[in-house]
Design an enzyme around this catalytic site. Structure first.
Site, short mmCIF file in Angstrom:
data_model
loop_
_atom_site.label_atom_id
_atom_site.label_comp_id
_atom_site.label_asym_id
_atom_site.label_seq_id
_atom_site.Cartn_x
_atom_site.Cartn_y
_atom_site.Cartn_z
N ASP A 130 -6.94 -9.43 9.99
CA ASP A 130 -6.66 -7.99 10.07
C ASP A 130 -7.08 -7.49 11.45
O ASP A 130 -7.96 -8.07 12.08
CB ASP A 130 -7.50 -7.22 9.04
CG ASP A 130 -7.00 -7.39 7.61
OD1 ASP A 130 -5.90 -7.91 7.41
OD2 ASP A 130 -7.74 -6.98 6.69
N ARG A 182 1.82 -9.62 11.52
CA ARG A 182 2.02 -8.49 10.60
C ARG A 182 1.99 -7.23 11.46
O ARG A 182 1.01 -6.97 12.16
CB ARG A 182 0.90 -8.43 9.57
CG ARG A 182 0.93 -7.15 8.73
CD ARG A 182 -0.42 -6.83 8.12
NE ARG A 182 -0.81 -7.77 7.11
CZ ARG A 182 -2.09 -8.03 6.81
NH1 ARG A 182 -3.07 -7.42 7.45
NH2 ARG A 182 -2.39 -8.90 5.88
P1 FDA Z 1 3.08 6.38 6.90
O1 FDA Z 1 1.61 6.64 6.94
O2 FDA Z 1 3.98 7.17 7.79
O3 FDA Z 1 3.53 6.52 5.39
C1 FDA Z 1 4.88 6.45 4.99
C2 FDA Z 1 4.97 6.80 3.51
O4 FDA Z 1 4.31 5.79 2.74
C3 FDA Z 1 4.24 8.10 3.11
O5 FDA Z 1 5.05 9.21 3.27
C4 FDA Z 1 3.87 7.81 1.66
O6 FDA Z 1 5.00 8.00 0.84
C5 FDA Z 1 3.55 6.35 1.67
N1 FDA Z 1 2.10 6.10 1.92
C6 FDA Z 1 1.54 5.65 3.07
N2 FDA Z 1 0.21 5.53 2.93
C7 FDA Z 1 -0.08 5.93 1.68
C8 FDA Z 1 -1.29 6.03 0.94
N3 FDA Z 1 -2.47 5.71 1.44
N4 FDA Z 1 -1.21 6.46 -0.36
C9 FDA Z 1 -0.02 6.80 -0.91
N5 FDA Z 1 1.16 6.72 -0.23
C10 FDA Z 1 1.13 6.29 1.02
N6 FDA Z 1 -3.99 -1.08 9.56
C11 FDA Z 1 -4.78 -1.55 10.56
O7 FDA Z 1 -5.18 -0.80 11.44
N7 FDA Z 1 -5.14 -2.89 10.57
C12 FDA Z 1 -4.69 -3.77 9.63
O8 FDA Z 1 -5.02 -4.95 9.69
C13 FDA Z 1 -3.86 -3.27 8.59
N8 FDA Z 1 -3.38 -4.09 7.61
C14 FDA Z 1 -2.43 -3.63 6.73
C15 FDA Z 1 -1.80 -4.51 5.84
C16 FDA Z 1 -0.74 -4.06 5.06
C17 FDA Z 1 -0.05 -5.03 4.15
C18 FDA Z 1 -0.31 -2.70 5.15
C19 FDA Z 1 0.84 -2.20 4.34
C20 FDA Z 1 -0.97 -1.83 5.97
C21 FDA Z 1 -2.03 -2.27 6.75
N9 FDA Z 1 -2.70 -1.38 7.61
C22 FDA Z 1 -3.53 -1.90 8.58
C23 FDA Z 1 -2.57 0.09 7.42
C24 FDA Z 1 -1.53 0.71 8.33
O9 FDA Z 1 -1.96 0.69 9.66
C25 FDA Z 1 -1.21 2.16 7.92
O10 FDA Z 1 -2.37 2.93 8.04
C26 FDA Z 1 -0.69 2.32 6.50
O11 FDA Z 1 0.19 1.28 6.16
C27 FDA Z 1 0.09 3.66 6.36
O12 FDA Z 1 1.17 3.70 7.25
P2 FDA Z 1 2.71 3.52 6.84
O13 FDA Z 1 3.30 2.52 7.77
O14 FDA Z 1 2.83 3.18 5.41
O15 FDA Z 1 3.41 4.86 7.22
#
Ligand code: FDA
Length: 320
Positions: A130, A182
């Protein structure tokens, strides 16, 4: 503003002690965390696997305070690898280098990571590092490359955060070494000097990085997800944002990139319907399944990502 405050609180010890004592917090946490015990996480992964969803298992914890604790965590992680293998679940492993000593001493961290990777290699398990906040990025990259170049491990991959300005250059270097990446937006509070402050810029950078990764996937030699799903392809798009997901699908389709070369990853408890939809469309989908008693900072970052989560939490507090 609210996001910054919650991310600040995620690192505040006084708040951690308070929230972890609240019974109701533990209840809400179960929306995002598989449980405190490994057996609970394994049960959840079996359910995901039965729906053709792969997993990556993560024992929660970060900022380990001393060398003994770092070694103990590495030993615990080795037991988790054994458990993955014994339970015959389809899961890789994710870990944070600060759990195994990155912030204490890079050499300690390297020793611990090489023990973990060596056991994972014996069991055929892939390990994802991560990415933590920006002060950790250089050291994380250095440790990763040591594992690849000096120790010769290939069962390890990295995370790239699209909010960092440096990520295009890092991605180029990682792809040149056939790194399984990732791609995420980034979950920490970062200063303007290192990260895009606006969501639109973070999203645009995410699409540019997706394109770079998929261009690598066009090469014949670029690995797809393994037949049993245990090893991810080079490109893993980890987001719940449908615009980002649709961009990746459309670019891959236009460029004739097979579905096995584009994996989608999401967090446990978020957008379950979308996870199933992508599986039905024939894409590999992997869910990040965290477990353990050190859930506080992970939980707070999930609250910070979506105000609705915070209101759900606060209203649960009042409902008792
Ligand atoms: P965004 O935040 O724009 O969300 C898009 C939509 O997704 C929202 O409108 C909502 O519908 C839904 N959503 C997103 N987050 C939600 C929540 N918490 N609860 C409910 N709904 C939600 N970060 C990092 O800095 N280091 C890392 O190693 C990782 N590892 C990692 C692994 C995996 C498998 C994932 C999916 C994510 C990570 N992250 C991470 C976290 C990442 O950086 C980010 O903060 C979250 O994925 C939220 O961003 P989105 O891309 O989903 O978009």
């Amino acid at each position: 503003m609210l996001r910054s405050l919650i991310i600040y609180l995620s690192k505040a010890e006084w708040m951690r002690q308070r929230v972890m004592r609240w019974k109701i917090a533990r209840k809400v946490v179960l929306r995002f965390v598989a449980g405190e015990k490994l057996s609970e996480a394994i049960k959840i992964i079996k359910e995901l696997n039965s729906e053709s969803i792969f997993a990556t298992l993560d024992q929660l914890g970060e900022d380990t305070k001393n060398a003994e604790q770092a070694r103990q965590t590495a030993e615990d992680i080795i037991l988790i690898l054994n458990a993955i293998s014994e339970a015959e679940i389809n899961s890789s492993l994710s870990l944070k280098l600060s759990q195994i000593g990155l912030l204490l001493d890079e050499t300690i961290c390297e020793e611990n990571l090489s023990l973990i990777l060596s056991r994972a290699q014996e069991l055929g398990i892939f390990v994802r590092i991560d990415m933590e906040d920006s002060p950790c990025v250089d050291a994380t990259m250095r440790v990763y490359w040591k594992m690849r170049k000096e120790h010769g491990f290939d069962n390890v991959g990295m995370v790239i955060q699209s909010y960092l300005y440096r990520s295009e250059k890092d991605t180029e270097e990682l792809l040149a070494g056939d790194t399984r990446i990732r791609l995420v937006k980034g979950a920490y509070k970062e200063p303007e000097e290192v990260a895009y402050p606006s969501k639109r810029d973070v999203d645009n950078a995410f699409d540019r990085l997706t394109k770079m990764m998929l261009d690598h996937a066009k090469q014949e030699s670029s690995p797809a997800v393994s037949d049993d799903g245990r090893w991810p392809p080079i490109t893993a798009v980890a987001s719940h944002d449908e615009d980002r997901i649709n961009y990746a699908i459309s670019y891959a389709q236009t460029n004739g990139i097979p579905k096995e070369k584009l994996e989608f990853q999401m967090l446990y408890g978020i957008r379950r319907g979308l996870q199933k939809e992508l599986v039905q469309k024939g894409y590999p989908v992997r869910v990040y399944v965290p477990f353990g008693s050190e859930w506080y900072p992970y939980f707070m970052r999930r609250l910070a990502e979506r105000p609705a989560n915070l209101w759900f939490f606060i209203s649960s507090l009042f409902k008792g």
